[in-house]
Design a protein around this motif. Structure first.
Motif, short mmCIF file in Angstrom:
data_model
loop_
_atom_site.label_atom_id
_atom_site.label_comp_id
_atom_site.label_asym_id
_atom_site.label_seq_id
_atom_site.Cartn_x
_atom_site.Cartn_y
_atom_site.Cartn_z
N LYS A 1 38.99 0.56 -21.50
CA LYS A 1 39.83 1.05 -22.60
C LYS A 1 39.02 1.85 -23.62
CE LYS A 1 43.17 -2.63 -22.02
NZ LYS A 1 43.87 -3.76 -22.63
N GLY A 2 38.09 2.68 -23.13
CA GLY A 2 37.30 3.54 -24.00
C GLY A 2 36.13 2.86 -24.68
N ARG A 3 35.83 1.63 -24.30
CA ARG A 3 34.71 0.90 -24.89
C ARG A 3 33.68 0.61 -23.80
NH1 ARG A 3 35.12 -0.77 -29.89
NH2 ARG A 3 37.10 -0.53 -30.95
N TYR A 4 32.42 0.90 -24.12
CA TYR A 4 31.33 0.73 -23.17
C TYR A 4 30.61 -0.59 -23.41
CZ TYR A 4 31.76 5.59 -21.79
OH TYR A 4 32.22 6.78 -21.31
N LYS A 5 30.10 -1.16 -22.32
CA LYS A 5 29.28 -2.36 -22.41
C LYS A 5 28.43 -2.47 -21.15
CE LYS A 5 32.67 -5.58 -20.51
NZ LYS A 5 33.41 -6.82 -20.76
N ILE A 6 27.39 -3.27 -21.23
CA ILE A 6 26.53 -3.52 -20.08
C ILE A 6 27.28 -4.47 -19.16
CG2 ILE A 6 24.37 -4.61 -19.32
CD1 ILE A 6 23.81 -2.02 -20.69
N GLY A 7 27.30 -4.12 -17.89
CA GLY A 7 27.91 -4.97 -16.87
C GLY A 7 26.85 -5.78 -16.18
N HIS A 8 26.68 -5.53 -14.89
CA HIS A 8 25.65 -6.24 -14.12
C HIS A 8 25.12 -5.31 -13.04
CE1 HIS A 8 28.77 -6.76 -11.08
NE2 HIS A 8 29.56 -7.19 -12.05
N LEU A 9 23.95 -5.63 -12.55
CA LEU A 9 23.34 -4.85 -11.47
C LEU A 9 23.92 -5.23 -10.14
CD1 LEU A 9 19.63 -4.88 -12.62
CD2 LEU A 9 21.16 -2.94 -12.60
N ILE B 1 10.94 2.01 -15.58
CA ILE B 1 10.72 2.98 -16.65
C ILE B 1 11.90 3.94 -16.65
CG2 ILE B 1 9.25 4.81 -17.50
CD1 ILE B 1 6.91 3.37 -16.17
N LEU B 2 12.56 4.02 -17.79
CA LEU B 2 13.73 4.88 -17.95
C LEU B 2 13.38 6.05 -18.86
CD1 LEU B 2 16.49 2.21 -18.64
CD2 LEU B 2 16.13 3.46 -16.53
N PRO B 3 14.05 7.18 -18.67
CA PRO B 3 13.94 8.26 -19.66
C PRO B 3 14.38 7.74 -21.03
CG PRO B 3 15.00 9.07 -17.68
CD PRO B 3 14.88 7.57 -17.54
N ALA B 4 13.88 8.37 -22.08
CA ALA B 4 14.10 7.88 -23.45
C ALA B 4 15.57 7.66 -23.79
CB ALA B 4 13.47 8.84 -24.45
N LEU B 5 16.42 8.62 -23.48
CA LEU B 5 17.83 8.49 -23.84
C LEU B 5 18.49 7.35 -23.07
CD1 LEU B 5 20.26 9.43 -25.46
CD2 LEU B 5 20.72 11.11 -23.66
N GLN B 6 18.20 7.23 -21.79
CA GLN B 6 18.77 6.14 -21.00
C GLN B 6 18.31 4.79 -21.54
OE1 GLN B 6 18.13 6.69 -16.80
NE2 GLN B 6 19.01 8.74 -16.84
N HIS B 7 17.05 4.70 -21.92
CA HIS B 7 16.53 3.45 -22.49
C HIS B 7 17.27 3.11 -23.77
CE1 HIS B 7 13.71 1.10 -24.99
NE2 HIS B 7 13.53 0.45 -23.85
N LYS B 8 17.45 4.09 -24.64
CA LYS B 8 18.17 3.86 -25.90
C LYS B 8 19.60 3.41 -25.64
CE LYS B 8 15.70 7.20 -28.79
NZ LYS B 8 15.84 8.45 -29.56
N ILE B 9 20.26 4.00 -24.66
CA ILE B 9 21.64 3.63 -24.34
C ILE B 9 21.70 2.17 -23.91
CG2 ILE B 9 23.51 3.96 -22.67
CD1 ILE B 9 22.84 6.97 -22.78
N VAL B 10 20.79 1.76 -23.04
CA VAL B 10 20.78 0.37 -22.56
C VAL B 10 20.55 -0.58 -23.72
CG1 VAL B 10 19.57 -1.29 -21.10
CG2 VAL B 10 20.11 0.98 -20.20
N VAL B 11 19.60 -0.27 -24.59
CA VAL B 11 19.30 -1.14 -25.74
C VAL B 11 20.49 -1.22 -26.68
CG1 VAL B 11 17.84 -1.39 -27.79
CG2 VAL B 11 16.80 -0.82 -25.59
N VAL B 12 21.09 -0.08 -27.00
CA VAL B 12 22.23 -0.07 -27.93
C VAL B 12 23.41 -0.85 -27.33
CG1 VAL B 12 23.99 1.40 -29.00
CG2 VAL B 12 21.59 2.03 -29.14
N LEU B 13 23.70 -0.65 -26.05
CA LEU B 13 24.81 -1.36 -25.43
C LEU B 13 24.54 -2.85 -25.31
CD1 LEU B 13 25.96 1.12 -22.64
CD2 LEU B 13 27.03 0.65 -24.84
N TYR B 14 23.29 -3.21 -25.12
CA TYR B 14 22.93 -4.63 -25.06
C TYR B 14 23.17 -5.30 -26.42
CZ TYR B 14 20.24 -8.89 -24.42
OH TYR B 14 19.86 -10.21 -24.36
N LYS B 15 22.79 -4.59 -27.48
CA LYS B 15 22.93 -5.15 -28.83
C LYS B 15 24.34 -5.01 -29.38
CE LYS B 15 18.15 -4.42 -30.23
NZ LYS B 15 17.25 -3.74 -31.18
N ASN B 16 25.12 -4.04 -28.87
CA ASN B 16 26.46 -3.76 -29.39
C ASN B 16 27.46 -3.63 -28.25
OD1 ASN B 16 25.67 -3.10 -32.32
ND2 ASN B 16 24.37 -1.73 -31.14
N PRO B 17 27.85 -4.73 -27.64
CA PRO B 17 28.82 -4.62 -26.55
C PRO B 17 30.18 -4.14 -27.05
CG PRO B 17 28.42 -6.92 -27.08
CD PRO B 17 27.47 -6.10 -27.91
N ASN B 18 30.94 -3.54 -26.17
CA ASN B 18 32.28 -3.04 -26.49
C ASN B 18 32.26 -1.99 -27.60
OD1 ASN B 18 33.66 -4.62 -24.56
ND2 ASN B 18 33.41 -6.39 -25.89
#
Length: 68
Positions: free
Chosen positions: A60-68, A2-19
């Protein structure tokens, strides 16, 4: 996991929109890009602190999900 709301949104957005740039990420999260607070950056910091630095990558200024 269970993540706080903002952290959850960040993970979802980065998963759907890499780089994605920080301003684009803020826009998709509903945060104005010109806001001077570091709320999004702090949430990313907390995610990295809890799940490892490689969980969210920044190349290079672009965020994406890496790995655990």
């Amino acid at each position: 996991v269970i993540l706080p709301a903002l952290q959850h949104k960040i993970v979802v957005v980065l998963y759907k929109n890499p780089n994605i740039q920080i301003n684009e990420l803020k826009e998709l999260l509903g945060v104005l890009p010109d806001v001077t607070t570091h709320t999004v950056e702090n949430a990313i910091y907390q995610l990295r602190k809890n799940y490892g630095h490689d969980f969210i990558l920044n190349a290079k200024g672009r965020y994406k999900i890496g790995h655990l």
